[in-house]
Design a protein around this motif. Structure first.
Motif, short mmCIF file in Angstrom:
data_model
loop_
_atom_site.label_atom_id
_atom_site.label_comp_id
_atom_site.label_asym_id
_atom_site.label_seq_id
_atom_site.Cartn_x
_atom_site.Cartn_y
_atom_site.Cartn_z
N PHE A 187 -21.59 9.21 2.62
CA PHE A 187 -20.17 9.09 2.78
C PHE A 187 -19.85 7.73 2.09
O PHE A 187 -20.60 6.73 2.30
CB PHE A 187 -19.94 8.93 4.23
N PHE A 188 -18.94 7.50 1.08
CA PHE A 188 -18.71 6.43 0.24
C PHE A 188 -17.37 5.90 0.81
O PHE A 188 -16.44 6.59 0.62
CB PHE A 188 -19.00 6.75 -1.08
N MET A 189 -17.27 4.62 0.97
CA MET A 189 -16.19 3.80 1.34
C MET A 189 -15.59 2.64 0.57
O MET A 189 -16.49 1.86 0.19
CB MET A 189 -16.18 3.55 2.79
N LEU A 190 -14.28 2.85 -0.04
CA LEU A 190 -14.10 1.68 -0.92
C LEU A 190 -12.94 0.80 -0.05
O LEU A 190 -11.67 1.34 0.36
CB LEU A 190 -13.32 2.20 -2.20
N LEU A 191 -13.32 -0.49 -0.05
CA LEU A 191 -12.35 -1.47 0.65
C LEU A 191 -11.35 -2.18 -0.31
O LEU A 191 -11.89 -2.64 -1.49
CB LEU A 191 -13.21 -2.61 1.55
N VAL A 192 -10.30 -2.19 -0.08
CA VAL A 192 -9.39 -2.91 -1.03
C VAL A 192 -8.26 -3.72 -0.19
O VAL A 192 -8.25 -3.63 1.15
CB VAL A 192 -8.52 -1.80 -1.83
N ILE A 193 -7.24 -4.42 -0.72
CA ILE A 193 -6.38 -5.11 -0.24
C ILE A 193 -5.30 -4.95 -0.66
O ILE A 193 -5.01 -4.31 -1.76
CB ILE A 193 -6.95 -6.51 -0.20
N THR A 194 -4.23 -5.82 -0.02
CA THR A 194 -2.73 -5.55 -0.58
C THR A 194 -2.66 -6.07 -2.02
O THR A 194 -3.28 -6.99 -2.66
CB THR A 194 -1.81 -6.23 0.31
N GLY A 195 -1.35 -5.73 -2.61
CA GLY A 195 -0.99 -6.00 -4.10
C GLY A 195 -1.66 -4.86 -4.76
O GLY A 195 -2.23 -4.90 -5.82
N VAL A 215 -9.93 2.23 2.38
CA VAL A 215 -9.59 1.43 3.33
C VAL A 215 -8.83 0.17 2.90
O VAL A 215 -9.50 -0.61 2.00
CB VAL A 215 -10.95 0.83 4.18
N VAL A 216 -7.57 -0.13 3.27
CA VAL A 216 -6.85 -1.05 3.10
C VAL A 216 -7.20 -2.21 4.19
O VAL A 216 -6.56 -1.98 5.19
CB VAL A 216 -5.34 -0.83 2.77
N ASN A 217 -7.78 -3.20 3.78
CA ASN A 217 -8.11 -4.12 4.87
C ASN A 217 -7.15 -5.06 4.87
O ASN A 217 -6.30 -5.24 4.25
CB ASN A 217 -9.69 -4.59 4.45
N LYS A 218 -7.12 -5.92 5.98
CA LYS A 218 -6.44 -7.14 6.24
C LYS A 218 -5.06 -6.69 6.67
O LYS A 218 -3.95 -7.20 6.28
CB LYS A 218 -6.41 -8.02 5.28
N THR A 254 -5.24 2.34 6.74
CA THR A 254 -5.42 0.75 6.88
C THR A 254 -6.18 0.41 8.17
O THR A 254 -6.54 1.08 8.88
CB THR A 254 -4.02 0.23 7.12
N CYS A 255 -6.80 -0.90 8.11
CA CYS A 255 -7.20 -1.40 9.04
C CYS A 255 -7.35 -3.20 9.03
O CYS A 255 -6.83 -3.63 8.00
CB CYS A 255 -8.71 -1.06 9.09
N SER A 256 -7.62 -3.59 10.31
CA SER A 256 -7.72 -5.15 10.56
C SER A 256 -9.09 -5.19 10.92
O SER A 256 -9.38 -5.02 12.11
CB SER A 256 -6.47 -5.70 11.26
N SER A 257 -10.04 -5.58 10.06
CA SER A 257 -11.38 -6.25 10.42
C SER A 257 -11.24 -7.25 11.53
O SER A 257 -12.02 -7.44 12.29
CB SER A 257 -12.12 -6.57 9.29
N LEU A 258 -10.47 -8.26 11.14
CA LEU A 258 -10.00 -9.54 12.00
C LEU A 258 -9.98 -9.09 13.63
O LEU A 258 -10.48 -9.61 14.45
CB LEU A 258 -9.16 -10.37 11.43
#
Length: 344
Positions: A187-195, A215-218, A254-258
């Motif tokens: 399974f392969f996961m790509l983390l990105v952020i906003t913008g 996964v859109v983090n933060k 989406t997720c928030s790791s924090l």
């Protein structure tokens, strides 16, 4: 005095060699019992480019192979600033709390040039590193006898034999590292952020097509609306891309790791992926394909290494290379000359 000193040095070298070549039965027992120190020693053994250590390591793997293959292997990559380390630590701790044993490996194929960061991952994941159900280890890359293709795969096998249920493989480098890791995980996961507007313009289509989940983090606080918008934009573009896995539609979440928000949903998605692909046969088929590709890459690496270690090649290569650079030989002529030397 000099003779005594030399004898002491020889004794220390012998002791060091015998310590490095720990008996296979002891290492097998230590790894199988989940002893993290023995697991680290076993990994160090297969990392070594020494021919003696290589043979010893292969014997160890042969003994441990029957106990491998039962984990779920997850690759994780991300754009700069996406918060991979924080995500992996939060995700890993969440899995450990559920009773899983988690191994984290970091792959950086560019480290042979940059030098890499050997302790960086443990520094960035302090809490997870201290968890008794977790094992955090930078995975070796480069070098002879297979580089990242062999060493990272064999490290995964050792972790599986040690009883780790989930293997997280983080790509530290960029570009080729994603393709390499995709070829060794389920399974392969790509983390990105906003913008997302800027993100999508800079994101290579090929990398997005490797992902089973984006996964859109933060996604927290004032950034939450923007994160949700980014998720929708990724979701819309995924319809136009080839799915990474047959029978599975790549998703965007989406997720928030924090704050740990959305982490549980991501794990549910992965378990659903595992069930669906195992039911359809895609999971097993991918593992078989990866094993075949691993064999081919090992052959290529060994032949390449054998070629450049050949004494005649070593002695003549600089002169032949200079002739090509000077325009006195074509590249094809140089290859023919080198192959003639090698085939002797």
């Amino acid at each position: 005095m000099s003779n005594s000193f030399n004898q002491d040095q020889s004794a220390r070298r012998f002791k060091k060699r015998t310590k490095a070549l720990q008996p296979i039965t002891d290492l097998v027992e230590g790894v199988r019992s989940g002893n993290r120190r023995d697991l680290a020693r076993a990994i160090t053994l297969i990392e070594s480019n020494s021919q003696d250590h290589f043979q010893h390591g292969q014997e160890l793997l042969k003994e441990l192979t029957p106990y491998t293959g039962s984990s779920i292997r997850i690759g994780i990559t991300g754009v700069p600033g996406a918060g991979k380390s924080t995500f992996i630590e939060t995700f890993g701790e969440s899995l450990c709390e559920q009773g899983y044993k988690v191994a984290v490996l970091a792959v950086d194929p560019s480290s042979t040039v940059t030098g890499g960061s050997i302790l960086g991952d443990k520094t960035r994941m302090e809490n997870l590193s201290r968890n008794q159900n977790a094992f955090v280890r930078p995975s070796p890359s480069g070098g002879v006898l297979g580089g990242v293709h062999r060493k990272t795969r064999e490290t995964m096998l050792l972790c599986e034999a040690a009883g780790y249920d989930i293997i997280l493989v983080e790509t530290v480098g960029v570009g080729q590292s994603e393709v390499i890791v995709r070829g060794m995980v389920d399974f392969f996961m790509l983390l990105v952020i906003t913008g997302a507007g800027d993100e999508l313009q800079g994101m290579k289509k090929g990398i997005m097509e490797l992902a089973d989940l984006i996964v859109v983090n933060k996604a927290d606080g004032a950034n939450l609306p923007a994160a949700q918008k980014t998720r929708r934009e990724y979701k819309s573009i995924l319809h136009f891309l080839q799915p990474a896995t047959k029978g599975w539609e790549t998703q965007a979440v989406t997720c928030s790791s924090l704050h740990g928000q959305g982490i549980g949903d991501i794990w549910e998605t992965i378990t659903r992926f595992e069930k669906n692909t195992k039911d359809s046969g895609a999971f097993v088929e991918r593992r078989k394909t990866q094993t075949k590709e691993w064999l081919h890459s090992m052959i290529s690496d060994r032949v390449l290494n054998s070629f450049f270690q050949n004494p005649d090649i070593k002695n003549n290569f600089p002169d032949i290379e200079s002739e090509v650079i000077a325009g006195n030989k074509t590249a094809s002529q140089a290859v023919e000359a080198l192959m003639s030397l090698y085939q002797k």
